[in-house]
Design a protein around this motif. Structure first.
Motif, short mmCIF file in Angstrom:
data_model
loop_
_atom_site.label_atom_id
_atom_site.label_comp_id
_atom_site.label_asym_id
_atom_site.label_seq_id
_atom_site.Cartn_x
_atom_site.Cartn_y
_atom_site.Cartn_z
N GLY A 26 10.49 29.17 -17.20
CA GLY A 26 9.32 28.55 -16.60
C GLY A 26 9.68 27.20 -16.00
O GLY A 26 10.72 27.02 -15.37
N SER A 27 8.82 26.21 -16.21
CA SER A 27 9.05 24.86 -15.68
C SER A 27 9.60 23.91 -16.73
O SER A 27 9.47 22.70 -16.61
CB SER A 27 7.74 24.30 -15.12
OG SER A 27 6.74 24.26 -16.14
N LEU A 28 10.21 24.46 -17.78
CA LEU A 28 10.71 23.62 -18.87
C LEU A 28 12.06 23.03 -18.51
O LEU A 28 12.79 23.54 -17.65
CB LEU A 28 10.83 24.46 -20.15
CG LEU A 28 9.54 25.12 -20.64
CD1 LEU A 28 9.82 25.98 -21.86
CD2 LEU A 28 8.48 24.08 -20.96
N ASP A 29 12.40 21.94 -19.20
CA ASP A 29 13.67 21.28 -19.01
C ASP A 29 14.03 20.59 -20.31
O ASP A 29 13.19 20.45 -21.21
CB ASP A 29 13.59 20.27 -17.86
CG ASP A 29 14.97 19.82 -17.39
OD1 ASP A 29 15.97 20.34 -17.93
OD2 ASP A 29 15.05 18.95 -16.51
N HIS A 41 3.72 28.53 -23.82
CA HIS A 41 3.92 27.65 -22.68
C HIS A 41 2.64 26.85 -22.43
O HIS A 41 1.57 27.42 -22.27
CB HIS A 41 4.26 28.45 -21.41
CG HIS A 41 5.68 28.89 -21.34
ND1 HIS A 41 6.68 28.10 -20.84
CD2 HIS A 41 6.28 30.06 -21.70
CE1 HIS A 41 7.83 28.75 -20.89
NE2 HIS A 41 7.62 29.94 -21.41
N ALA A 42 2.79 25.54 -22.38
CA ALA A 42 1.66 24.68 -22.03
C ALA A 42 1.92 24.03 -20.68
O ALA A 42 1.41 22.95 -20.40
CB ALA A 42 1.44 23.62 -23.10
N SER A 43 2.71 24.67 -19.84
CA SER A 43 3.12 24.08 -18.57
C SER A 43 2.00 24.19 -17.55
O SER A 43 1.42 25.25 -17.36
CB SER A 43 4.36 24.79 -18.03
OG SER A 43 5.40 24.74 -18.98
N LEU A 56 2.19 17.91 -15.20
CA LEU A 56 3.18 17.40 -14.26
C LEU A 56 4.58 17.94 -14.52
O LEU A 56 5.30 18.31 -13.58
CB LEU A 56 3.19 15.87 -14.30
CG LEU A 56 1.88 15.19 -13.88
CD1 LEU A 56 2.00 13.69 -14.07
CD2 LEU A 56 1.52 15.52 -12.45
N ILE A 57 5.01 17.97 -15.79
CA ILE A 57 6.41 18.30 -16.08
C ILE A 57 6.56 19.53 -16.97
O ILE A 57 7.68 19.95 -17.24
CB ILE A 57 7.11 17.11 -16.77
CG1 ILE A 57 6.46 16.83 -18.14
CG2 ILE A 57 7.05 15.87 -15.91
CD1 ILE A 57 7.18 15.79 -18.95
N GLY A 58 5.45 20.11 -17.41
CA GLY A 58 5.55 21.27 -18.28
C GLY A 58 5.74 20.88 -19.73
O GLY A 58 5.94 19.71 -20.07
N GLY A 59 5.71 21.85 -20.60
CA GLY A 59 5.88 21.59 -22.02
C GLY A 59 5.53 22.80 -22.84
O GLY A 59 5.19 23.88 -22.31
N LEU A 60 5.61 22.66 -24.15
CA LEU A 60 5.28 23.71 -25.09
C LEU A 60 4.20 23.20 -26.05
O LEU A 60 3.99 21.99 -26.18
CB LEU A 60 6.52 24.14 -25.89
CG LEU A 60 7.72 24.65 -25.10
CD1 LEU A 60 8.86 24.96 -26.05
CD2 LEU A 60 7.35 25.88 -24.31
#
Length: 541
Positions: free
Chosen positions: A181-184, A233-235, A257-261
């Motif tokens: 996804g959009s995670l980093d 996913h909380a993105s 804005l940046i994605g997250g869990l």
């Protein structure tokens, strides 16, 4: 007097004693050598002091030499200088850069097997900004102490700084997902919208079929992670279009804005024990999917529909009188060569445990029979059928309702299939469509064109009649109305109070009144004297 040299020697020998020759020692230190010896001793002492104060020399391999300068770049730990880069050169294969560093003496115990080095530069990663101070002071090499016991002198530098410093309290867990996804690295992990951790690393699984994500939950929030915890996913913004309508969920502005869990424990979870470190979890797409009830017993069935399933999606609920007892797992198409007809077989998952009877306290008092085949045959015999129904007129979403239809044609469960097939009945929408189709067919049979022609002819006749009335009847009617008006005027004059007719009529009425009075008197007299009819009226005495 002249004396000979021999005489002088004899006289001197008589006065002074004879000198004895002494053998010179080979170890006698000349005064002239004292200065270099002292200098040598001082130099040796300085060398010993330098050796005693200096630390070990190590080598660090980096992928690039950007930001590293020999003799200038410092090695820092907690912003304290503990070493300096002495030389920078390419490796033999020209693929890496080897930096030789001289460490301080007190840094020797820090050089263990899992110690990490990286070049500190300005970075933006996972919503965090680091290394801003190096814009003015220049880059330096950061260091993080490991916990291993084995020492080493050659290291491989990290491409990016570690997310967590060694020794940070908390626990690390492993998540498995279909995609990243959009995670980093550094993306936040939320618990009830509070950031409690971050992603520390990720990589493809060995088969390349998914991602393995390592997350670190800081203490004391790691104690809320149990074996029943669900991660998702909380993105960004999670927009869901289902049978109940449109839902929009988001965790926080940072996650947008940046994605997250995010993680949470289900409301009905019974296991409240803390999970061990490195415990593996499945990472769900969204909160709705993660918080679904996960049933241990699942029965697979096929529902064969011969109507349109537009609006029915995988995951749509199976409803039994308002209770969700299953979901759609697959939607396929089938062509029957014998009947030359298409049908839509829908695979569904039924959770029989949701039909267990419970008492007021919530304890189970009844269970689904173990022989579910016989039980299914019994329910179908009683009229159990599946039907497509509309869940939302706004979205057009469909769901499958399972209910009893006593008037439905008799049917049985087809157990010959690999997946048993339950009977179905047409949906309400199909019945409405059939009714509309029948109505349209009946309307098509009405001769609207003939009716329109007759109506047009009738309107033409009406126009002719109106013209006749206007040309012939209207003038005669006007003359008749004038005559009637004159008659009414004459009658009105005759009925006036001062008209001769009214005066004559009044006089006549007065005469009639006097005549009636006379007759009344005569009748009264005859009633008293009936003999007067024979004898005549006699005079009163």
């Amino acid at each position: 007097m002249n004396e000979s040299p021999v005489q002088l020697d004899e006289q001197s020998a008589a006065v002074f004693p004879a000198a004895l020759a002494v053998k010179r020692s080979n170890w006698r230190l000349q005064l002239v050598w004292m200065v270099p010896m002292v200098a040598l001793l001082i130099a040796g002492w300085l060398v010993v002091q330098s050796v005693m104060k200096s630390g070990p020399t190590i080598t660090i391999r980096f992928s690039t030499g950007e930001g590293i300068e020999a003799g200038k770049t410092k090695i820092k730990f907690k912003n304290v200088d503990i070493g300096v880069i002495k030389s920078v050169e390419l490796s033999g294969d020209h693929k890496t850069v080897i930096a030789s560093a001289e460490m301080s003496r007190n840094a020797a115990s820090m050089l263990v097997d899992d110690t990490r080095f990286w070049v500190v530069r300005p970075r933006i990663s996972g919503g965090t900004v680091s290394g801003i101070g190096t814009l003015l002071s220049g880059s330096h090499v950061g260091m993080d102490i490991g916990s291993a016991q084995k020492t080493r002198s050659d290291f491989v530098g990290l491409e990016s700084p570690p997310v967590l410093a060694s020794g940070t309290p908390g626990r690390e867990f492993v998540l498995k997902s279909d995609n990243l996804g959009s995670l980093d690295i550094g993306s936040p992990v939320f618990f009830r919208r509070l950031q409690v951790g971050q992603i520390v690393s990720f990589a493809l699984d060995p088969e390349g079929a998914g991602m393995i994500i390592h997350v670190f939950i800081n203490a004391p929030y790691d104690r809320y992670v149990t074996d029943d915890t669900r991660f998702w996913h909380a993105s960004g913004v999670d927009v869901t279009l289902d049978t109940t309508g449109v839902k929009v969920n988001t965790e926080s502005l940072v996650s947008v804005l940046i994605g997250g869990l995010a993680f949470e424990n289900p409301s009905g979870a019974t296991n409240r024990l803390e999970a061990d470190a490195q415990h593996q979890y499945e990472l769900f797409v969204g909160r709705a999917e993660a918080m679904k009830q996960h049933d241990a017993v699942v029965d697979k069935y096929v529902l064969n529909f011969k109507e349109s399933v537009r609006g029915l999606t995988v995951g749509a609920p199976i409803d039994f009188r308002g209770i969700v007892i299953g979901e759609v797992s697959a939607i396929n198409t089938h062509f029957d060569p014998a009947t030359k007809e298409f049908s839509i077989p829908v695979e569904v998952s039924i959770f029989p445990e949701r039909l267990i009877s419970r008492d007021d306290s919530g304890s189970a008092v009844g269970a689904i029979p173990s022989e579910r085949k016989e039980f299914a045959d019994y329910l179908v015999k009683k009229g159990l059928r599946a039907q497509l129904r509309t869940a939302s007129l706004l979205t057009g979403q469909l769901y499958i309702a399972i209910d009893f239809f006593p008037s439905a044609p008799k049917a049985t469960v087809d157990w010959s299939k690999t997946t048993p097939q339950l009977p179905t009945v047409p949906g309400n929408l199909q019945g409405l469509q059939e009714s509309i189709t029948s109505l349209v067919a009946k309307l098509n049979k009405i001769p609207f064109e003939g009716i329109g022609n007759d109506l047009r002819k009738t309107l033409n006749d009406a126009d002719t009649l109106m013209n006749t009335i206007n040309t012939d009847v209207a003038p005669e009617a006007k003359s008749t109305l004038a005559t009637a008006r004159e008659t009414l005027t004459s009658a009105n004059r005759a009925l006036q109070s001062d008209s001769p007719l009214q005066q004559s009529t009044a006089e006549t009425m007065r005469e009639l009144s006097r005549t009636a009075a006379s007759f009344r008197a005569l009748a009264e007299y005859l009633q008293r004297h009936p003999e007067a009819l024979l004898r005549g009226k006699t005079e009163d005495k």
